[in-house]
Each structure stands twice: as structure tokens, then as C-alpha cells.
Design a protein around this motif. Structure first.
Motif, short mmCIF file in Angstrom:
data_model
loop_
_atom_site.label_atom_id
_atom_site.label_comp_id
_atom_site.label_asym_id
_atom_site.label_seq_id
_atom_site.Cartn_x
_atom_site.Cartn_y
_atom_site.Cartn_z
N THR A 4 6.79 4.92 6.66
CA THR A 4 6.13 4.84 5.35
C THR A 4 6.94 3.97 4.39
OG1 THR A 4 5.16 7.02 5.68
CG2 THR A 4 5.24 6.20 3.42
N LYS A 5 8.27 4.14 4.38
CA LYS A 5 9.12 3.32 3.51
C LYS A 5 9.04 1.84 3.91
CE LYS A 5 12.70 6.69 2.34
NZ LYS A 5 14.13 7.04 2.54
N ALA A 41 4.55 -4.20 1.98
CA ALA A 41 3.45 -4.51 1.05
C ALA A 41 3.99 -5.10 -0.24
CB ALA A 41 2.64 -3.25 0.77
N GLU A 42 5.07 -4.52 -0.77
CA GLU A 42 5.66 -5.03 -2.01
C GLU A 42 6.22 -6.44 -1.82
OE1 GLU A 42 8.49 -1.98 -2.95
OE2 GLU A 42 6.95 -0.66 -3.79
N LYS A 45 5.70 0.41 2.81
CA LYS A 45 5.68 0.20 1.36
C LYS A 45 6.48 -1.04 0.99
CE LYS A 45 6.42 2.49 -3.00
NZ LYS A 45 7.51 2.82 -3.82
N TYR A 46 7.67 -1.18 1.57
CA TYR A 46 8.50 -2.36 1.31
C TYR A 46 7.76 -3.62 1.74
CZ TYR A 46 12.44 -5.53 1.13
OH TYR A 46 13.26 -6.58 0.83
#
Length: 82
Positions: free
Chosen positions: A10-11, A17-18, A14-15
Motif C-alpha cells: 500500500t505504501k 501514484a504521488e 501510494k508513493y
């Protein structure tokens, strides 16, 4: 069916996508995801245990991400999964 991810995945997602958004890439690629894994100590420790000199591979990854197509304009974009 819902797929549950680990905290680490998940981390990394998220990274990824950012990073894709920040770099104005149209898609979130496996390279973005792999870069997200490199942000986590457990991943670096695992890679180092297999190959103490992983820096050339990491630099290649960073250069590959830099070479991805950049979306024109200044409007905020939401990259799609590739």
C-alpha cells in the motif's frame, strides 16, 4: 472480489501514484511501484543482502522513470495504472 494489500505494498502504491503525479506521467508504471519499494528499509535491506552493489540498478531505475513521457500543461493530473 476485493484484494487486500500488505502495508508495504500500500505504501509503495501510494508513493508510486504521488511520484507519477509529481512528474506528470500519464501512467503509474511498474518502475514507479519499484521506486516506491525502494523507499522502504525492509526492501533496501533485502536487496542489499542479495547484491551489496545495487546502486547501478537503482540509478538505472531512476533514469528510466525520468525518461517516461511527461504530460503537457500545468493542470493537475491523475495518472492511471498501466
Amino acid at each position: 472480489m476485493e484484494i487486500k494489500y500488505t502495508v508495504s505494498v500500500t505504501k509503495a502504491l501510494k508513493y508510486a501514484a504521488e511520484l507519477a503525479c509529481e512528474l506528470r506521467n500519464e501512467y503509474i508504471t511498474p518502475e514507479h511501484f519499484l521506486r516506491g519499494l525502494f523507499e522502504q528499509d525492509f526492501f533496501i535491506d533485502s536487496v542489499e543482502s542479495m547484491s551489496p552493489n545495487f546502486e547501478p540498478a537503482f540509478k538505472y531505475l531512476v533514469n528510466s522513470i525520468s525518461a517516461l513521457e511527461v504530460m503537457p500543461g500545468k493542470k493537475m493530473i491523475e495518472p492511471e495504472l498501466s
